[in-house]
Design a protein around this motif. Structure first.
Motif, mmCIF file in Angstrom:
data_model
loop_
_atom_site.group_PDB
_atom_site.id
_atom_site.type_symbol
_atom_site.label_atom_id
_atom_site.label_comp_id
_atom_site.label_asym_id
_atom_site.label_seq_id
_atom_site.Cartn_x
_atom_site.Cartn_y
_atom_site.Cartn_z
ATOM 1 N N MET A 62 0.848 -1.200 0.000
ATOM 2 C CA MET A 62 0.000 0.000 0.000
ATOM 3 C C MET A 62 0.880 1.247 0.000
ATOM 4 N N ALA A 63 0.511 2.240 -0.795
ATOM 5 C CA ALA A 63 1.301 3.463 -0.912
ATOM 6 C C ALA A 63 1.328 4.240 0.394
ATOM 7 N N ASP A 64 2.404 4.961 0.615
ATOM 8 C CA ASP A 64 2.478 5.827 1.789
ATOM 9 C C ASP A 64 1.405 6.895 1.688
ATOM 10 N N GLN A 65 0.638 7.048 2.750
ATOM 11 C CA GLN A 65 -0.504 7.957 2.708
ATOM 12 C C GLN A 65 -0.926 8.360 4.116
ATOM 13 N N LEU A 66 -1.810 9.343 4.176
ATOM 14 C CA LEU A 66 -2.364 9.815 5.446
ATOM 15 C C LEU A 66 -3.846 10.085 5.248
ATOM 16 N N ILE A 67 -4.668 9.595 6.194
ATOM 17 C CA ILE A 67 -6.101 9.865 6.132
ATOM 18 C C ILE A 67 -6.576 10.380 7.484
ATOM 19 N N ARG A 68 -7.702 11.087 7.453
ATOM 20 C CA ARG A 68 -8.266 11.689 8.661
ATOM 21 C C ARG A 68 -9.691 11.202 8.860
ATOM 22 N N ALA A 69 -10.149 11.253 10.106
ATOM 23 C CA ALA A 69 -11.523 10.852 10.405
ATOM 24 C C ALA A 69 -11.972 11.548 11.683
ATOM 25 N N THR A 70 -13.279 11.548 11.906
ATOM 26 C CA THR A 70 -13.848 12.044 13.160
ATOM 27 C C THR A 70 -14.846 11.001 13.663
ATOM 28 N N ALA A 71 -15.193 11.109 14.942
ATOM 29 C CA ALA A 71 -16.188 10.220 15.535
ATOM 30 C C ALA A 71 -16.815 10.935 16.725
ATOM 31 N N ALA A 72 -17.828 10.323 17.302
ATOM 32 C CA ALA A 72 -18.518 10.881 18.467
ATOM 33 C C ALA A 72 -18.974 12.312 18.204
ATOM 34 N N GLU A 73 -19.602 12.510 17.039
ATOM 35 C CA GLU A 73 -20.131 13.825 16.646
ATOM 36 C C GLU A 73 -19.056 14.904 16.670
ATOM 37 N N GLY A 74 -17.887 14.544 16.188
ATOM 38 C CA GLY A 74 -16.779 15.502 16.130
ATOM 39 C C GLY A 74 -15.979 15.600 17.400
ATOM 40 N N GLY A 75 -16.305 14.813 18.394
ATOM 41 C CA GLY A 75 -15.569 14.873 19.659
ATOM 42 C C GLY A 75 -14.270 14.110 19.645
ATOM 43 N N ILE A 76 -14.094 13.247 18.656
ATOM 44 C CA ILE A 76 -12.855 12.482 18.520
ATOM 45 C C ILE A 76 -12.234 12.789 17.167
ATOM 46 N N ARG A 77 -10.960 13.090 17.181
ATOM 47 C CA ARG A 77 -10.208 13.317 15.952
ATOM 48 C C ARG A 77 -9.242 12.153 15.770
ATOM 49 N N ALA A 78 -9.201 11.595 14.567
ATOM 50 C CA ALA A 78 -8.338 10.458 14.290
ATOM 51 C C ALA A 78 -7.538 10.717 13.014
ATOM 52 N N VAL A 79 -6.263 10.391 13.056
ATOM 53 C CA VAL A 79 -5.384 10.514 11.886
ATOM 54 C C VAL A 79 -4.511 9.266 11.850
ATOM 55 N N ALA A 80 -4.309 8.727 10.662
ATOM 56 C CA ALA A 80 -3.444 7.559 10.521
ATOM 57 C C ALA A 80 -2.586 7.719 9.276
ATOM 58 N N THR A 81 -1.380 7.160 9.329
ATOM 59 C CA THR A 81 -0.477 7.279 8.193
ATOM 60 C C THR A 81 0.303 5.987 7.985
ATOM 61 N N ILE A 82 0.628 5.721 6.742
ATOM 62 C CA ILE A 82 1.558 4.657 6.370
ATOM 63 C C ILE A 82 2.823 5.318 5.850
ATOM 64 N N THR A 83 3.975 4.923 6.385
ATOM 65 C CA THR A 83 5.245 5.561 6.022
ATOM 66 C C THR A 83 6.318 4.518 5.696
#
Length: 299
Positions: A1-22
Motif C-alpha cells: 500500500m502506498a504511503d498515505q495519510l487519512i483523517r476521520a472524526t467520531a462521536a459527533e466531532g468529539g474524537i479526531r483520528a489521523v493515521a499514516t503509512i510511512t
C-alpha cells in the motif's frame, strides 16, 4: 500500500483520528542515512509522529519540527514534517545497534535513552513559531509525544507509531493518532473506552503486516462511535528542500579568507545535507566565483 495519510472524526466531532503509512518513507531514510535496525525504527517512528502532528495544521507551508535528545547512544534525532505530507529527518549516530529489549523488540527506548527532552516546534505559517519542551518518559517516541500532547496541549491523546524492519529493509511503518477534543473530554466513559481499545491493539505495524487498510483500522476502533472518514487521501513522501544553490549560499557565508583556503587546500569543497544525506561538490572555480561575488558586494 502506498504511503498515505487519512483523517476521520467520531462521536459527533468529539474524537479526531489521523493515521499514516510511512513504509517507503522509512525505507528511503534507512538507505539515505545507512541506518542500523534500531536507528531505522527510531527515526521512522518520529517521522510518522511528525506527519501526524503536522496534519492538524491549516495554513499552506506550515511545518512541525520534532527533536529528541536523550541520554542513550543514538545521540538524538531531528524530524521536519509539513502539512503538505513531506517529511525528512536524521539521527546523530546512525550506526548504533542494540540487542532486543525484554519484549524481543528493537530497543528504541534504550537507543534514545529514558532521560532527556522532547522539543516540538510548530510553524503555523504566520507570527512566531510555537515551541514546547517536555521531559522524556520512555524514549520510545510514541509515549513521549503522547505525553507532550497531554502536557503541553491539554488534549487526551493516544499515539501509536511503529516500524518493522528486517534483513530486506522496512516492510511496514506508520502511526495512528486519536485525540479526544474538549467537548468530548468530559465524558470519562468515552475516554476510558478508547484507552481500552487502543491498549488491546496488537501493534500498528502488526495490523499493516496483516493486510489491514487505514479505513479498516479506523472502523475497528471507532466504527460504533459515529465514524466519519474524510474523503481526502493525502500522499506522503520523504522530501528535502536542500539544493546546490543553497549549499553555495551557505559556503558564501564563510567569507573570502575561508573560501580561498578551501581552494588552495582542496581545490573545492564538499557538503553533506544532514536531513537527506545528499552530497554536494563545489569546484575551485565555483568557490572563486563566490569570492568575486563577495568582492563586488563590498564595492
Amino acid at each position: 500500500m502506498a504511503d498515505q495519510l487519512i483523517r476521520a472524526t467520531a462521536a459527533e466531532g468529539g474524537i479526531r483520528a489521523v493515521a499514516t503509512i510511512t513504509s517507503r518513507v522509512s525505507e528511503e531514510a534507512r538507505q539515505r542515512h545507512k541506518l542500523s535496525y534500531v536507528a531505522t525504527a527510531a527515526l521512522g517512528r518520529a517521522m510518522s509522529a511528525g506527519l501526524l502532528l503536522a496534519s492538524n495544521l491549516k495554513k499552506e507551508g506550515s511545518r512541525v519540527n520534532i527533536r529528541i535528545k536523550g541520554n542513550g547512544p543514538l545521540g538524538g534525532l531531528l524530524v521536519d514534517a509539513g502539512v503538505d505530507g513531506t517529511v525528512r529527518g536524521y539521527v546523530n549516530n546512525p550506526g548504533v545497534e542494540l540487542p532486543p529489549n525484554p519484549q524481543g523488540k528493537l530497543d528504541v527506548g534504550g537507543a534514545i535513552g529514558k532521560e532527556g527532552y522532547l522539543y516540538v516546534v510548530r510553524d503555523v505559517g504566520y507570527g512566531y513559531p510555537y515551541s514546547s519542551t517536555v521531559e522524556l518518559v520512555s524514549g520510545e517516541v510514541g509515549e513521549d509525544i503522547a505525553n507532550y500532547l497531554v502536557t503541553s496541549e491539554q488534549t487526551p491523546s493516544a499515539l501509536l507509531v511503529g516500524v518493522f524492519v528486517g534483513a530486506q529493509g522496512v516492510t511496514a511503518s506508520g502511526g495512528l493518532l486519536l485525540q479526544v477534543l474538549p467537548k468530548a473530554a468530559r465524558d470519562e466513559s468515552l475516554v476510558a473506552l478508547l484507552e481500552s481499545r487502543v491498549s488491546k491493539l496488537s501493534g500498528f505495524t502488526n495490523l499493516l503486516r496483516e493486510g489491514y487498510t487505514l479505513p479498516e483500522i479506523f472502523k475497528q476502533l471507532l466504527g460504533d462511535l459515529g465514524l466519519e472518514i474524510l474523503p481526502e487521501v493525502q500522499m506522503v513522501r520523504f522530501n528535502c528542500a536542500c539544493s546546490f544553490d543553497r549549499v553555495l549560499g551557505a559556503l558564501k557565508m564563510l567569507g573570502q579568507a575561508e573560501l580561498q583556503d578551501m581552494i588552495e587546500k582542496d581545490d573545492g569543497a564538499e557538503a553533506t545535507c544532514h536531513f537527506c544525506g545528499e552530497v554536494y561538490q563545489a569546484s575551485g572555480a565555483e568557490l572563486a566565483q563566490l569570492i568575486e561575488d563577495l568582492k563586488s558586494e563590498v564595492i
